[in-house]
Design an enzyme around this catalytic site. Sequence first.
Site, PDB file in Angstrom:
ATOM      1  N   ILE A  63      31.258  42.409  30.302  1.00  0.00           N
ATOM      2  CA  ILE A  63      32.607  42.051  30.875  1.00  0.00           C
ATOM      3  C   ILE A  63      33.435  43.117  30.578  1.00  0.00           C
ATOM      4  CG2 ILE A  63      31.947  39.538  30.869  1.00  0.00           C
ATOM      5  CD1 ILE A  63      33.792  39.177  28.369  1.00  0.00           C
ATOM      6  N   ASP A  64      34.458  43.027  31.462  1.00  0.00           N
ATOM      7  CA  ASP A  64      35.254  44.234  31.329  1.00  0.00           C
ATOM      8  C   ASP A  64      36.290  44.210  30.082  1.00  0.00           C
ATOM      9  OD1 ASP A  64      34.904  45.141  34.099  1.00  0.00           O
ATOM     10  OD2 ASP A  64      36.400  44.111  34.967  1.00  0.00           O
ATOM     11  N   ARG A  65      36.745  45.523  29.585  1.00  0.00           N
ATOM     12  CA  ARG A  65      37.381  45.725  28.320  1.00  0.00           C
ATOM     13  C   ARG A  65      38.702  44.496  28.103  1.00  0.00           C
ATOM     14  NH1 ARG A  65      38.419  51.327  25.318  1.00  0.00           N
ATOM     15  NH2 ARG A  65      39.120  50.573  23.516  1.00  0.00           N
TER      16      ARG A  65
END
Length: 235
Positions: A63-65
């Site tokens: 999942i994105d930062r």
Amino acid sequence: MKGANKLDVIYEDNHLIAINKINGLLVHEAKDSDVTLEELVKDYIKTKYKKPGDVYLGTLHRIDRPTSGVVIFAKTSKAAARMSGLFSSGNIDKSYLAIVERIPDPFSGRLEHYLVKNTEKNVVKAYDTPKNGSKKAIMDYELVGEINKNVLLSVNILTGRAHQIRVQLKKIGVPINGDLKYGSNLVFSDQSIALHCRKMSFIHPVKLEKVDIIAPPPKNIVWNEFKGLIVQERK
């Protein structure tokens, strides 16, 4: 490794381990000197089980930062292969919560777009029709509620594309709060965005039992006002 003892482990057995990732932490392959979630989990396993040498850990998805929530790793190569098959075949239900700046019209629906990623700029653009190199992205969304002009959506993604929820919501005019890259007018001091991977459900690849992994949203001013609605949504 510093920080491994602060991991929020929300599921663990002999085959899998799931973490409630905090905003700002990369899952895998940091280009800078930042520690990744993968490294922290390896250190956690090494310390907890007193394992000598390198620890095996299969990174199954990301999942994105700036996003928080469920991240699942495999502790064995057997589990990694089988879980990767579940992810690639779409047999894992992935539910998110997003706080956006306005109510979508309609209140609920299915979004289908064609996404093109600019790898140099790390930005994705959504189109209504196929383009060269595009990948189809499908997601369902539903309005949960509105508090103080902030709007909570429940989102289920049927495909796993880069920045999918962020760019698809931008495409319909409801950017995620804090997501400057995709049109938000808000900035959070920790550079997070109001997107949280709430739940992943699947049939365990070894035990063959139904597994529901649920991650509580961050306890901060962004999410706290929706606490009551999130409890109701879970039911």
